[in-house]
Design a protein around this motif. Sequence first.
Motif, PDB file in Angstrom:
ATOM      1  N   ALA A   1      29.952  40.654  42.949  1.00 35.27           N
ATOM      2  CA  ALA A   1      29.266  41.250  42.985  1.00 35.27           C
ATOM      3  C   ALA A   1      28.888  39.696  44.181  1.00 35.27           C
ATOM      4  CB  ALA A   1      28.212  41.229  42.297  1.00 35.27           C
ATOM      5  N   GLY A   2      29.883  38.879  44.564  1.00 37.22           N
ATOM      6  CA  GLY A   2      29.431  37.962  45.695  1.00 37.22           C
ATOM      7  C   GLY A   2      30.161  38.827  47.469  1.00 37.22           C
ATOM      8  N   THR A   3      29.049  37.868  48.209  1.00 36.43           N
ATOM      9  CA  THR A   3      29.821  37.890  49.645  1.00 36.43           C
ATOM     10  C   THR A   3      31.589  37.790  49.772  1.00 36.43           C
ATOM     11  OG1 THR A   3      27.829  37.625  50.291  1.00 36.43           O
ATOM     12  CG2 THR A   3      29.451  37.417  52.089  1.00 36.43           C
ATOM     13  N   GLY A   4      31.758  36.096  48.596  1.00 38.10           N
ATOM     14  CA  GLY A   4      33.373  36.258  48.962  1.00 38.10           C
ATOM     15  C   GLY A   4      34.517  36.310  47.734  1.00 38.10           C
ATOM     16  N   ASN A   5      33.495  35.993  46.500  1.00 37.80           N
ATOM     17  CA  ASN A   5      34.261  36.912  45.506  1.00 37.80           C
ATOM     18  C   ASN A   5      36.139  35.569  45.380  1.00 37.80           C
ATOM     19  OD1 ASN A   5      32.512  37.968  44.338  1.00 37.80           O
ATOM     20  ND2 ASN A   5      32.824  39.758  46.104  1.00 37.80           N
ATOM     21  N   ASP A   6      35.865  34.773  45.906  1.00 37.38           N
ATOM     22  CA  ASP A   6      38.020  34.444  46.108  1.00 37.38           C
ATOM     23  C   ASP A   6      37.575  34.663  44.378  1.00 37.38           C
ATOM     24  OD1 ASP A   6      38.123  33.685  49.616  1.00 37.38           O
ATOM     25  OD2 ASP A   6      36.075  32.535  48.511  1.00 37.38           O
ATOM     26  N   ASN A   7      37.300  33.714  43.941  1.00 38.19           N
ATOM     27  CA  ASN A   7      38.412  33.062  42.569  1.00 38.19           C
ATOM     28  C   ASN A   7      38.505  34.818  42.361  1.00 38.19           C
ATOM     29  OD1 ASN A   7      38.176  30.061  42.935  1.00 38.19           O
ATOM     30  ND2 ASN A   7      36.228  30.026  41.802  1.00 38.19           N
ATOM     31  N   ALA A   8      37.541  35.366  42.153  1.00 38.15           N
ATOM     32  CA  ALA A   8      37.660  36.748  41.544  1.00 38.15           C
ATOM     33  C   ALA A   8      39.208  37.321  42.432  1.00 38.15           C
ATOM     34  CB  ALA A   8      37.025  37.497  41.245  1.00 38.15           C
ATOM     35  N   ARG A   9      38.868  37.339  43.083  1.00 38.39           N
ATOM     36  CA  ARG A   9      40.295  38.433  43.915  1.00 38.39           C
ATOM     37  C   ARG A   9      41.418  37.619  43.316  1.00 38.39           C
ATOM     38  NH1 ARG A   9      37.430  37.744  48.300  1.00 38.39           N
ATOM     39  NH2 ARG A   9      36.909  40.252  48.128  1.00 38.39           N
ATOM     40  N   GLU A  10      42.039  36.297  43.481  1.00 39.88           N
ATOM     41  CA  GLU A  10      42.427  35.189  43.644  1.00 39.88           C
ATOM     42  C   GLU A  10      43.327  35.934  41.959  1.00 39.88           C
ATOM     43  OE1 GLU A  10      44.863  34.200  45.701  1.00 39.88           O
ATOM     44  OE2 GLU A  10      43.389  34.412  47.600  1.00 39.88           O
ATOM     45  N   LEU A  11      41.649  35.947  41.111  1.00 40.14           N
ATOM     46  CA  LEU A  11      42.679  35.811  40.290  1.00 40.14           C
ATOM     47  C   LEU A  11      42.836  37.786  39.146  1.00 40.14           C
ATOM     48  CD1 LEU A  11      39.821  33.911  37.779  1.00 40.14           C
ATOM     49  CD2 LEU A  11      42.466  33.917  37.757  1.00 40.14           C
ATOM     50  N   GLY A  12      42.848  38.578  40.751  1.00 40.75           N
ATOM     51  CA  GLY A  12      43.326  39.714  40.080  1.00 40.75           C
ATOM     52  C   GLY A  12      42.516  40.332  39.720  1.00 40.75           C
ATOM     53  N   LEU A  13      41.516  40.614  40.024  1.00 44.08           N
ATOM     54  CA  LEU A  13      40.216  41.343  39.777  1.00 44.08           C
ATOM     55  C   LEU A  13      39.092  42.479  40.320  1.00 44.08           C
ATOM     56  CD1 LEU A  13      38.052  38.208  37.575  1.00 44.08           C
ATOM     57  CD2 LEU A  13      40.028  40.069  36.516  1.00 44.08           C
ATOM     58  N   PRO A  14      38.849  43.083  39.960  1.00 43.24           N
ATOM     59  CA  PRO A  14      38.020  44.487  40.812  1.00 43.24           C
ATOM     60  C   PRO A  14      37.178  43.523  41.557  1.00 43.24           C
ATOM     61  CG  PRO A  14      37.796  44.805  38.483  1.00 43.24           C
ATOM     62  CD  PRO A  14      38.806  43.815  38.508  1.00 43.24           C
ATOM     63  N   VAL A  15      36.505  44.320  42.290  1.00 43.90           N
ATOM     64  CA  VAL A  15      35.808  43.607  43.582  1.00 43.90           C
ATOM     65  C   VAL A  15      34.512  44.812  43.578  1.00 43.90           C
ATOM     66  CG1 VAL A  15      35.270  42.061  45.431  1.00 43.90           C
ATOM     67  CG2 VAL A  15      36.867  41.771  44.134  1.00 43.90           C
ATOM     68  N   ARG A  16      33.130  44.617  43.729  1.00 42.10           N
ATOM     69  CA  ARG A  16      31.871  45.144  43.714  1.00 42.10           C
ATOM     70  C   ARG A  16      32.645  46.860  43.333  1.00 42.10           C
ATOM     71  NH1 ARG A  16      32.938  42.932  49.352  1.00 42.10           N
ATOM     72  NH2 ARG A  16      31.599  41.335  49.159  1.00 42.10           N
TER      73      ARG A  16
END
Length: 300
Positions: free
Chosen positions: A95-110
């Motif tokens: 739920a952050g601004t960058g969310n780089d680690n979540a995105r690169e792990l293939g996780l949903p963002v926001r």
Amino acid sequence: MTGGERLRIGLVINPTAGKNTGARIGREAASLLAAGGHDIVDLSAMDGAHALERGRDAIVGQSVDCVVVAGGDGMVHLGVNLVAGTDIPLGIIAAGTGNDNARELGLPVRDAAKAVERITHGATRRIDAVRHVTPHGDERWFVGVLAAGFDAVVNERANGWNWPKGRMRYNLAIARELGVFKPIPYVVEIDGSRHETKAMLVAVANGPAYGGGMKVVPSAEFDDGLLDVLIVHELSIPTLLRVFPRIFKGTHVTHPAVEILRGGHVRLEAKGIVAYADGERFEPLPLECEVVPGAVTVLT
């Protein structure tokens, strides 16, 4: 985690993440988790240090089955420092601004609903984490990228200002730093092999991206048991300005001044540099770190 299992979930929410969307998405996720029959143990606190203390007490006391963090890369960083080296899985509500680690792990963002689905019905994935032992003997961990060059200097300058807020503060810090920045003399040791160089940027990567989509080391993988060390050797400022924007696509790595070395144990030495890891102020150089394969279990 398997569907239908009642979980005791230690939840840490950063209410200011993503321009204050962290609180909204975190509360929504908490409601969905509770509606699914799970017990929520609120581990949120006034700051990261107190949240770490509460989380560690919960893990030691075996009062939680998993830890879930809601926020940006800083909250993932906090979660990793809670669960690394344990069997407690980490759930991420990005739920952050960058969310780089979540995105690169293939996780949903926001997306609270999709994140909760992954946490309660998804599989688990073991990933590597990077361990640093402070001079006082304390362990500090990161999971994404440690910045120790121009990028870290910009972070340090920006964090000394109260105004402006958000991305503009970092853009202004970049502009200010470019006027005075000079190549930094480094000693970089990787698995005992010593390299001395003047460089603009040195980054130690367990994951490929940082800074809101910058593919700083596109070849880095979370579960290969290795660290990728990026060195951008001495460049003129005009050349750096031409090369740096290519970092968003990862094409900067083809430039002749860019070198990537790989290994399991890294030592960095330079004067006046404070390293940032997962976007968080980490430790001043010199520092040593090592990859620990499979140190973190992520709910994916």
